[in-house]
Design a protein around this motif. Structure first.
Motif, PDB file in Angstrom:
ATOM      1  N   GLY A   9       0.765  -0.951   0.008  1.00 23.05           N
ATOM      2  CA  GLY A   9      -0.302  -0.182   0.138  1.00 23.05           C
ATOM      3  C   GLY A   9       0.815   1.506   0.329  1.00 23.05           C
ATOM      4  O   GLY A   9       0.055   2.699   0.392  1.00 23.05           O
ATOM      5  N   TYR A  10       2.372   0.950  -0.187  1.00 21.94           N
ATOM      6  CA  TYR A  10       2.973   2.188  -0.231  1.00 21.94           C
ATOM      7  C   TYR A  10       2.976   2.803  -1.636  1.00 21.94           C
ATOM      8  O   TYR A  10       3.205   2.471  -2.362  1.00 21.94           O
ATOM      9  CB  TYR A  10       4.442   1.882  -0.098  1.00 21.94           C
ATOM     10  N   LYS A  11       2.795   3.791  -1.551  1.00 21.96           N
ATOM     11  CA  LYS A  11       2.938   5.045  -2.546  1.00 21.96           C
ATOM     12  C   LYS A  11       4.607   5.480  -3.237  1.00 21.96           C
ATOM     13  O   LYS A  11       4.536   5.607  -4.312  1.00 21.96           O
ATOM     14  CB  LYS A  11       2.378   5.959  -3.025  1.00 21.96           C
ATOM     15  N   GLU A  12       5.773   5.801  -2.631  1.00 24.04           N
ATOM     16  CA  GLU A  12       6.189   5.797  -2.337  1.00 24.04           C
ATOM     17  C   GLU A  12       7.522   5.926  -1.753  1.00 24.04           C
ATOM     18  O   GLU A  12       6.841   5.264  -0.056  1.00 24.04           O
ATOM     19  CB  GLU A  12       6.832   7.293  -2.740  1.00 24.04           C
ATOM     20  N   VAL A  13       8.389   5.145  -1.707  1.00 31.36           N
ATOM     21  CA  VAL A  13       9.738   4.769  -0.848  1.00 31.36           C
ATOM     22  C   VAL A  13      10.731   5.041  -0.503  1.00 31.36           C
ATOM     23  O   VAL A  13      11.408   5.715  -1.863  1.00 31.36           O
ATOM     24  CB  VAL A  13      10.467   3.389  -0.547  1.00 31.36           C
ATOM     25  N   LEU A  14      11.356   5.874   0.687  1.00 32.97           N
ATOM     26  CA  LEU A  14      12.110   7.056   0.588  1.00 32.97           C
ATOM     27  C   LEU A  14      12.959   6.111   0.855  1.00 32.97           C
ATOM     28  O   LEU A  14      12.931   5.490   2.734  1.00 32.97           O
ATOM     29  CB  LEU A  14      11.918   8.011   1.590  1.00 32.97           C
ATOM     30  N   VAL A  15      14.884   6.225   0.769  1.00 29.73           N
ATOM     31  CA  VAL A  15      16.367   5.313   1.683  1.00 29.73           C
ATOM     32  C   VAL A  15      16.353   6.312   2.130  1.00 29.73           C
ATOM     33  O   VAL A  15      17.737   7.138   0.710  1.00 29.73           O
ATOM     34  CB  VAL A  15      16.325   4.003   0.787  1.00 29.73           C
ATOM     35  N   ASP A  16      17.421   6.309   2.957  1.00 31.23           N
ATOM     36  CA  ASP A  16      18.287   7.535   3.771  1.00 31.23           C
ATOM     37  C   ASP A  16      19.081   6.991   3.688  1.00 31.23           C
ATOM     38  O   ASP A  16      19.688   5.375   3.701  1.00 31.23           O
ATOM     39  CB  ASP A  16      18.024   8.286   4.631  1.00 31.23           C
ATOM     40  N   GLU A  17      21.139   7.055   2.913  1.00 27.46           N
ATOM     41  CA  GLU A  17      21.830   6.181   3.485  1.00 27.46           C
ATOM     42  C   GLU A  17      21.518   5.029   2.363  1.00 27.46           C
ATOM     43  O   GLU A  17      22.486   4.008   2.657  1.00 27.46           O
ATOM     44  CB  GLU A  17      22.115   5.855   4.559  1.00 27.46           C
ATOM     45  N   TYR A  18      21.328   5.613   1.122  1.00 28.83           N
ATOM     46  CA  TYR A  18      21.803   4.471   0.842  1.00 28.83           C
ATOM     47  C   TYR A  18      22.399   3.593  -0.554  1.00 28.83           C
ATOM     48  O   TYR A  18      22.591   2.515  -0.527  1.00 28.83           O
ATOM     49  CB  TYR A  18      20.483   5.050  -0.934  1.00 28.83           C
ATOM     50  N   GLN A  19      23.687   4.808  -0.136  1.00 28.92           N
ATOM     51  CA  GLN A  19      24.937   3.882  -0.418  1.00 28.92           C
ATOM     52  C   GLN A  19      25.619   2.627   0.521  1.00 28.92           C
ATOM     53  O   GLN A  19      26.637   1.352   0.262  1.00 28.92           O
ATOM     54  CB  GLN A  19      26.058   4.963   0.286  1.00 28.92           C
ATOM     55  N   ASP A  20      24.780   2.565   1.891  1.00 25.26           N
ATOM     56  CA  ASP A  20      25.378   2.108   3.033  1.00 25.26           C
ATOM     57  C   ASP A  20      24.370   0.344   2.859  1.00 25.26           C
ATOM     58  O   ASP A  20      24.666  -0.331   3.704  1.00 25.26           O
ATOM     59  CB  ASP A  20      25.344   2.211   3.999  1.00 25.26           C
ATOM     60  N   THR A  21      23.434   0.198   1.594  1.00 28.39           N
ATOM     61  CA  THR A  21      22.447  -0.829   1.531  1.00 28.39           C
ATOM     62  C   THR A  21      22.999  -1.968   1.335  1.00 28.39           C
ATOM     63  O   THR A  21      24.233  -2.001   0.518  1.00 28.39           O
ATOM     64  CB  THR A  21      20.826  -0.522   0.451  1.00 28.39           C
ATOM     65  N   ASN A  22      23.053  -2.826   1.831  1.00 35.33           N
ATOM     66  CA  ASN A  22      23.556  -4.764   1.266  1.00 35.33           C
ATOM     67  C   ASN A  22      22.882  -4.911   0.577  1.00 35.33           C
ATOM     68  O   ASN A  22      21.315  -4.521  -0.140  1.00 35.33           O
ATOM     69  CB  ASN A  22      24.038  -5.339   2.355  1.00 35.33           C
ATOM     70  N   ALA A  53      11.425  -6.843  -3.962  1.00 34.32           N
ATOM     71  CA  ALA A  53      10.618  -7.025  -3.626  1.00 34.32           C
ATOM     72  C   ALA A  53       9.041  -6.048  -3.169  1.00 34.32           C
ATOM     73  O   ALA A  53       7.903  -6.703  -3.389  1.00 34.32           O
ATOM     74  CB  ALA A  53      10.782  -8.254  -2.449  1.00 34.32           C
ATOM     75  N   MET A  54       9.486  -5.207  -2.572  1.00 30.75           N
ATOM     76  CA  MET A  54       8.240  -4.363  -2.335  1.00 30.75           C
ATOM     77  C   MET A  54       8.044  -3.501  -3.592  1.00 30.75           C
ATOM     78  O   MET A  54       6.830  -2.742  -4.002  1.00 30.75           O
ATOM     79  CB  MET A  54       9.036  -2.901  -1.267  1.00 30.75           C
ATOM     80  N   ASN A  55       9.247  -3.400  -4.920  1.00 28.10           N
ATOM     81  CA  ASN A  55       8.026  -2.969  -5.706  1.00 28.10           C
ATOM     82  C   ASN A  55       7.280  -1.831  -5.788  1.00 28.10           C
ATOM     83  O   ASN A  55       6.582  -1.547  -6.492  1.00 28.10           O
ATOM     84  CB  ASN A  55       7.135  -3.757  -6.610  1.00 28.10           C
ATOM     85  N   PRO A  56       7.689  -0.598  -4.886  1.00 29.23           N
ATOM     86  CA  PRO A  56       7.217   0.164  -4.892  1.00 29.23           C
ATOM     87  C   PRO A  56       6.871   1.388  -6.061  1.00 29.23           C
ATOM     88  O   PRO A  56       7.814   1.919  -7.682  1.00 29.23           O
ATOM     89  CB  PRO A  56       7.369   1.222  -4.727  1.00 29.23           C
ATOM     90  N   PRO A  57       5.461   1.862  -6.582  1.00 26.83           N
ATOM     91  CA  PRO A  57       5.536   2.486  -7.647  1.00 26.83           C
ATOM     92  C   PRO A  57       6.355   4.023  -8.217  1.00 26.83           C
ATOM     93  O   PRO A  57       6.358   4.284  -8.610  1.00 26.83           O
ATOM     94  CB  PRO A  57       4.547   3.368  -7.285  1.00 26.83           C
ATOM     95  N   SER A  58       6.865   4.868  -6.808  1.00 27.06           N
ATOM     96  CA  SER A  58       8.077   5.917  -6.803  1.00 27.06           C
ATOM     97  C   SER A  58       8.829   4.936  -5.468  1.00 27.06           C
ATOM     98  O   SER A  58       8.421   5.068  -4.627  1.00 27.06           O
ATOM     99  CB  SER A  58       7.265   6.697  -6.355  1.00 27.06           C
ATOM    100  N   LEU A  59      10.050   5.511  -5.776  1.00 26.52           N
ATOM    101  CA  LEU A  59      11.750   5.223  -5.304  1.00 26.52           C
ATOM    102  C   LEU A  59      12.087   6.144  -5.353  1.00 26.52           C
ATOM    103  O   LEU A  59      12.546   6.820  -6.263  1.00 26.52           O
ATOM    104  CB  LEU A  59      12.165   4.138  -5.833  1.00 26.52           C
ATOM    105  N   PHE A  60      13.149   6.976  -3.935  1.00 23.33           N
ATOM    106  CA  PHE A  60      13.766   8.476  -4.014  1.00 23.33           C
ATOM    107  C   PHE A  60      14.191   7.739  -2.783  1.00 23.33           C
ATOM    108  O   PHE A  60      14.687   7.436  -1.751  1.00 23.33           O
ATOM    109  CB  PHE A  60      12.165   9.163  -3.049  1.00 23.33           C
ATOM    110  N   CYS A  61      16.208   7.864  -3.484  1.00 25.88           N
ATOM    111  CA  CYS A  61      17.172   7.064  -2.617  1.00 25.88           C
ATOM    112  C   CYS A  61      17.969   8.156  -2.306  1.00 25.88           C
ATOM    113  O   CYS A  61      18.058   9.076  -3.429  1.00 25.88           O
ATOM    114  CB  CYS A  61      17.408   5.751  -3.839  1.00 25.88           C
TER     115      CYS A  61
END
Length: 692
Positions: free
Chosen positions: A207-220, A229-237
């Motif tokens: 049910g998320y319209k947008e997923v925002l990810v902070d500190e994207y450089q540190d994702t594994n 897997a979330m496959n959000p309609p909009s992504l803001f990293c």
């Protein structure tokens, strides 16, 4: 409104109409303001707050951003935004699906892992190399979970560590038994949270319209697949490849590096205006980091153009002269203590600085070493408390009984399972009202030589050997005392455990619970054990003065823990605050002593970066264990960009204790603070030879 406070670049990013956005936000360029501006834009476009997911690196960062949204839109709106770390958000979703999920911290599950590992033998293989120890194998398995997406653990071991191929089958079977135990008791660790939530994402519309990810450089890799897997309609990293410093924890810099390839229609925004540091400080940081490969082009612009101090190099003939002189400089500076940070790469560096500050009576607080909540004496109290609230928590029991001399995690688990059997599923029934008709409550193990399984359990022992221990008659009848490896000291520990929980029964106030635990005989035993170990000298004798000081420190911690418990009237709320929220609770005041990793995201008026010697920073030992010079350089960049106004970089030429000569850090040469001489050229050639 948040958008009105943004500069042109921040505003363009926050209001972007693209469905995938990557914001390259270098140190001090206002990434938090940009994220808050983006949320404000979404709300202004009619997106419901509950349809916004904000993923941050710390819960503290999430709380700060939500608080800033609340300043403009009110708490009711802001509180509906789903915000937190990957793990916190995953835990909330799992709780919705399974109320019985019990989150365990790494140190607890390491103990459980060891209880499985200790029942294995590798001697029959006859290999020339030594197999991994239990703790290290747990770390290897954790790294596998965070980075490997397809291969089975056994196959992964064979390909990544071919020299351990002979042990791979046993390693994999240990992991399988460990996972089965976790499932039986409902335990999940931080990796499980992400893995299980990823499964939910594949089958459920979030049910998320947008997923925002902070500190994207540190994702594994695991976090990356969770976002997929979330496959959000909009992504803001939002992130900065120059601040990717968690490779040791599985962070994969290629995730931010391939964003444009993965999303061909994505918009890459770059924030170039630095609001934190002065021109000389930022120039030094840029000069060094530019030795790393540029993934996305960027050139920072300094907005603070007033008079500034040039970074100053401090060179010392001897290591401890460095620590004492820096402490002396801090004692004479006009900068408020809370606005000063000493940043270190190695814990030994922090120890030297801390001693120097204490000698001058300067208060300091340390982050990145062992915190108040990480100390074994505090963890022990919380483990006692945890069992009082949830007797099914086998890990708390095992962790406590490892304090009893000669009782390892495997034996502690045997005692727990036996008490559970004697109490027909309840350990305290097994302790106070055992089924005495059950003559042997201890499980027999299946033998399997190929998998290293050997049964070392002997015949049941006699309780007669405890006749003179002064135990209560009722306790003496408990079949648990028949464990063949139980010594008089172990049995006394178990009896003290029995007396403590009888004393705690019916007590409602958390403060009184903490007080009674701290004053109990069993906790006095634990304090003695810890203090004796901390005062142990190389010749095997105990320094009594050091032991007394250790006991005094433990007593002070108990007073502090009791103070922390006073505002609470419910057991579970107190425990949650102490265990799950402890990382956000700060202790002490004064000068900030920070590891580079702990300093990330913070800023200070005056900064000292210490022990900038080759081998220490960059840390060559960690580089050769899977790190890299590029990552060490990024760590240096993070450390330097914590400074707003005043920056000192220091190194020493000799350690008189270890009789070691030092060469200045490669980064000091790259910053042109030290002239490139023969020592530098030899250092670079040596590193190039190793790479070949």
């Amino acid at each position: 409104m948040p958008l009105s406070r943004l500069n042109e670049e921040q505003y363009a990013a926050a209001t972007s109409k693209e469905l995938q956005n990557l914001i390259i936000a270098s140190a001090g360029t206002g990434k938090t303001s940009t994220i808050v501006g983006r949320i404000a834009h979404l709300l202004g476009q009619g997106v419901e707050p509950s349809q916004i997911l904000l993923l941050t690196f710390t819960n503290k960062a999430a709380a700060e951003m939500v608080s800033r949204v609340a300043d403009f839109f009110g708490k009711d709106v802001a509180s509906k935004i789903d915000a937190g770390t990957f793990h916190a958000v995953s835990y909330r979703w799992l709780k919705k699906h399974d109320k019985k999920v019990v989150l365990k911290q790494q140190r607890e599950l390491k103990t459980l892992f060891r209880s499985v590992f200790e029942k294995r033998s590798f001697g029959h293989i006859g290999a020339e190399i030594t197999p991994y120890g239990g703790n290290y194998l747990y770390d290897v398995y954790s790294f596998y979970q965070n980075t490997e997406l397809n291969a089975h653990f056994e196959d992964w071991i064979k390909s990544k560590y071919p020299e351990h191929e002979l042990f791979a089958m046993i390693y994999a079977d240990i992991v399988d038994e460990f996972e089965a135990l976790k499932k039986e008791y409902g335990f999940v660790n931080f990796n499980d949270l992400l893995l299980n939530f990823r499964d939910i994402c594949k089958t459920k519309e979030l049910g998320y319209k947008e997923v925002l990810v902070d500190e994207y450089q540190d994702t594994n890799a695991l976090q990356g697949t969770l976002i997929d897997a979330m496959n959000p309609p909009s992504l803001f990293c939002v992130g900065d490849y120059d601040q990717s410093i968690y490779a040791f924890n599985g962070a994969d810099i290629s995730i931010i590096g391939t964003f444009s390839t993965k999303f061909p229609s994505a918009k890459v925004h770059t924030l170039t205006k630095n609001y934190r540091s002065t021109v000389p400080i930022l120039s030094l940081a840029s000069k060094v980091i530019e030795h790393n490969e540029r993934i996305y082009p960027k050139k920072l612009e300094v907005t603070r153009l007033h008079d500034s101090h040039a970074p100053r190099l401090l060179a010392y003939d001897e290591l401890f002269d460095q620590y004492h002189d820096i402490a002396f400089k801090i004692s004479n500076t006009q900068t408020p203590r809370e606005e000063i940070a000493v940043i270190f790469r190695n814990n030994s560096s922090a120890d030297g600085i801390e001693v120097g500050l204490r000698e001058l009576g300067i208060a300091c607080k340390r982050k990145g070493g062992t915190s108040f909540f990480d100390s074994r004496e505090v963890k022990a109290v919380l483990d006692f408390y945890t069992l009082l609230v949830n007797e099914s928590d086998m890990m708390a029991f095992i962790h406590l009984f490892e304090f009893a001399r000669g009782v390892g995690s495997a034996m502690a688990k045997e005692l727990y399972i036996a008490l559970k059997m004697l109490g027909h599923g309840r350990i305290f029934y097994g302790l106070y009202a055992p089924d005495e008709s059950m003559s042997n409550p201890f499980e027999k193990r299946k033998l399997n030589q190929q998998l290293g399984l050997f049964d070392d359990f002997l015949e049941l022992g006699s309780v007669g050997k405890f006749a003179k221990c002064g135990f209560e008659d009722k306790f003496m009848k408990n079949p648990i005392l028949k464990h063949p490896k139980l010594t008089k000291e172990n049995a006394t520990f178990l009896h003290d455990f029995y007396l403590l929980y009888r004393d705690l029964k019916g007590v409602k106030e958390p403060r009184v619970i903490v007080q009674k635990i701290a004053q109990s005989e069993i906790y006095k035993y634990i304090s003695e054990q810890l203090s004796s170990k901390r005062a142990l000298l190389k010749d095997g004798t105990i320094d009594e003065k050091q032991k007394a000081e250790s006991l005094s420190r433990i007593a002070r911690k108990m007073v502090l823990l009791e103070e922390l418990s006073k505002p609470y009237s419910e057991h579970e709320r107190f425990l949650n605050a102490m265990i799950l929220g402890s990382s956000d609770l700060t202790q002490g005041e004064g000068v900030n002593l920070l590891s580079v990793h702990a300093s990330k995201g913070l800023e200070y008026k005056e900064v000292y970066i210490v022990d900038l010697m080759d081998g220490r920073f960059p840390n060559r030992k960690l580089m050769h264990r899977g790190g890299s010079l590029d990552e060490e350089r990024r760590l240096f960049y993070v450390a330097v960009t914590r400074a707003k106004d005043i920056l000192y970089l220091s190194y020493a030429k000799y350690d008189k204790i270890k009789k070691l000569n030092f060469v200045a850090s490669q980064f000091l040469y790259e910053a042109s603070l030290v002239e490139k001489d023969e020592a530098y050229r030899a250092m670079v050639l040596k590193e190039e030879d190793k790479e070949e």
